[in-house]
Design a protein around this motif. Structure first.
Motif, short mmCIF file in Angstrom:
data_model
loop_
_atom_site.label_atom_id
_atom_site.label_comp_id
_atom_site.label_asym_id
_atom_site.label_seq_id
_atom_site.Cartn_x
_atom_site.Cartn_y
_atom_site.Cartn_z
N ILE A 1 2.19 -9.20 -5.46
CA ILE A 1 2.51 -8.15 -4.23
C ILE A 1 0.85 -7.32 -4.23
O ILE A 1 0.43 -6.75 -5.32
CB ILE A 1 3.27 -7.07 -4.74
CG1 ILE A 1 4.92 -7.72 -4.57
CG2 ILE A 1 3.23 -6.05 -3.61
CD1 ILE A 1 5.28 -8.43 -3.23
N PHE B 1 8.52 -1.36 2.70
CA PHE B 1 8.22 -2.45 1.71
C PHE B 1 9.73 -2.71 0.71
O PHE B 1 10.34 -3.78 0.81
CB PHE B 1 7.27 -2.40 0.78
CG PHE B 1 7.07 -3.28 -0.30
CD1 PHE B 1 6.68 -4.64 -0.05
CD2 PHE B 1 7.31 -3.05 -1.61
CE1 PHE B 1 6.58 -5.72 -0.76
CE2 PHE B 1 7.31 -4.38 -2.54
CZ PHE B 1 6.95 -5.36 -2.14
N GLN C 1 0.67 -3.54 0.22
CA GLN C 1 2.04 -3.55 0.64
C GLN C 1 2.92 -2.57 0.13
O GLN C 1 3.89 -2.03 0.89
CB GLN C 1 2.64 -5.06 -0.11
CG GLN C 1 2.14 -6.24 0.61
CD GLN C 1 2.80 -7.50 0.20
OE1 GLN C 1 2.07 -8.08 -0.68
NE2 GLN C 1 3.74 -7.61 0.74
N ASN D 1 3.37 0.26 2.54
CA ASN D 1 4.46 0.47 3.54
C ASN D 1 5.55 0.92 2.95
O ASN D 1 6.45 0.49 2.32
CB ASN D 1 4.49 -1.17 3.64
CG ASN D 1 5.53 -1.35 4.94
OD1 ASN D 1 6.02 -0.54 5.35
ND2 ASN D 1 5.41 -2.54 5.54
N GLU E 1 -5.98 -8.49 3.55
CA GLU E 1 -6.23 -6.92 3.44
C GLU E 1 -6.80 -6.36 4.27
O GLU E 1 -6.42 -5.29 5.01
CB GLU E 1 -6.20 -6.74 2.02
CG GLU E 1 -5.34 -7.29 1.14
CD GLU E 1 -5.95 -6.90 -0.45
OE1 GLU E 1 -4.98 -7.16 -1.31
OE2 GLU E 1 -6.96 -6.87 -0.84
N ASP F 1 0.59 -7.53 4.97
CA ASP F 1 2.01 -7.28 5.03
C ASP F 1 2.92 -8.40 5.44
O ASP F 1 3.66 -8.84 4.96
CB ASP F 1 2.57 -6.24 5.91
CG ASP F 1 2.46 -4.81 5.41
OD1 ASP F 1 2.67 -4.66 4.03
OD2 ASP F 1 2.09 -3.64 5.78
N GLY G 1 2.18 -11.34 2.68
CA GLY G 1 2.93 -10.96 1.77
C GLY G 1 4.42 -11.52 1.64
O GLY G 1 5.12 -11.92 0.89
#
Length: 394
Positions: free
Chosen positions: A235, A245, A239, A242, A203, A209, A212
């Motif tokens: 999650i 996502f 994320q 985003n 992170e 991203d 994940g």
């Protein structure tokens, strides 16, 4: 002059929430109010500046080996502890402070700033609201973190993160109804790095991203062979920020030929607090493509039953701390039962995590949990073991 220079880097705690809740005009007024209190707390020969945003810096000049009681950092913590009254609103914030010292002025400016910055981040990592003095060991830690970050980046580029699966058990029948995917990282030298180390690292380093989605794709590809089981995937709150996502999740399910209705995305309550509107959009988007959303670790923080109602969660997972408390707290059973009853009143099914004893399993069943998870039933196992143990007859 032979004196020591102390550089204090100051970062306000909770300022972003003020801006989000009441707008930038109130935030600007708060910055001005903080500056006044900062100035009032300064020693006579100190110099203060605003670096930008909600960050300040203060330079003090002391006699060598001077022991200030209380220290400037402590005085500033006290000064900011009182409520601020801004446009009729009572606002409570605090600050984190990182301090670096130049004995006899021998440390160069850029190095002094680097040390204060490292100390500030250490203060924020340790829970905020504290003052931390730079220590040489911080550089050792920073170097180790940088090396670990590079190793993680290389691992992600080669798809080296593995996934284990912990079974989810139906409380009535005892049958396996699903699995939760759990990321695992074992370095080339064989050392296993725990998720509570490498996930925050990803992170901070901007790799969450990539991590994940790698875990999601690996999990979907494995679980495609288990058509009768649901798949839970954790999650990160980052994320959900985003904008692509939901699109990425949909693409991943299609690529794995995986029914999105079998997928349960698990999010923690920090998502709801840091940016509720953004979380709401992402959760709504997931539900539109058929993906279920569960609130994970309920009971470990500040999420309310109102959050369950507002965000329309498909499932609630009771934090393992509530289950563990059954062994030591005579009121824990009542707390657990009340928590589950509130969720059930909203027609939200409940999973109990961290079950390790038959007694715990009995209590959570009687409390109304319909799904159980924990070492009593199974530790996390590989995809091949899931296939052999639970899907051999399919």
């Amino acid at each position: 002059s032979g004196k020591q220079v102390k550089l204090h880097f100051i970062d306000l705690d909770g300022f972003k929430a003020v801006n989000d809740a009441w707008g930038h005009a109130v935030g600007d007024a708060l910055i001005v109010a903080v500056a006044h209190r900062l100035r009032d707390a300064l020693p006579n020969d100190a110099f203060a500046a605003r670096l930008g945003g909600d960050e300040f810096a203060v330079v003090t000049v002391d006699e060598p080996d001077a022991e200030l009681v209380p220290s400037f950092g402590g005085r500033l913590q006290d000064a900011l502890a009182s409520l601020f009254e801004i446009d009729g609103r009572s606002i409570e914030i605090g600050c984190s402070i990182g301090v670096a010292v130049s004995e006899h002025g021998v440390v160069q400016t850029s190095e002094l700033m680097r040390r204060a910055d490292i100390a500030l981040y250490r203060a924020k990592d340790l829970g905020r609201g504290i003052t931390i003095d730079f220590d040489d060991s911080f550089d050792v830690d920073a170097l180790q973190q940088a090396e670990l970050e590079n190793e993680l980046r290389a691992t992600l580029l080669t798809g080296g993160i593995s996934v284990m699966f912990q079974p989810l058990i139906d409380a009535r029948s005892g049958a396996v109804t699903g699995v939760e995917a759990l990321a695992r990282w074992r370095k080339e030298d064989g050392v296993a790095i725990p998720p509570d180390i490498f996930i925050p690292l990803a992170e901070r380093a901007g790799m969450i991203d990539l991590l994940g989605m790698q875990v999601l794709r690996t999990s979907l590809n494995a679980a495609a062979a288990w058509p009768s089981l649901s798949l839970g995937v954790n999650i990160s709150p980052l994320q959900l920020k985003n904008p692509r996502f939901v699109e990425q999740v949909e693409e991943a399910t299609k690529a794995a030929d995986f029914d999105p209705r079998r997928l349960i995305v698990e999010v923690t309550e920090s998502v709801l607090i840091s940016n509720p509107e953004q979380a709401r959009r992402a959760i709504d988007g997931l539900k539109k493509i058929g993906v279920k959303v569960a609130l994970d670790d309920f009971g470990s923080g500040y999420a309310s039953i109102g959050s369950l109602r507002r965000f329309g969660f498909d499932r609630m997972k009771v934090d393992r701390s509530l289950v563990a408390a059954l062994e030591v707290d005579q009121n824990a059973g009542a707390v657990l039962q009340a928590t589950v009853a509130l969720a059930n009143a909203l027609q939200i099914p409940v999973t109990a995590e961290g079950i390790e004893t038959e007694r715990q399993a009995t209590v959570v069943r009687l409390s109304g949990c319909d799904e159980l998870q924990g070492y009593l039933f199974s530790r996390p196992v590989s995809a091949d073991e899931v296939t052999a143990l639970y899907c051999g007859a399919e």
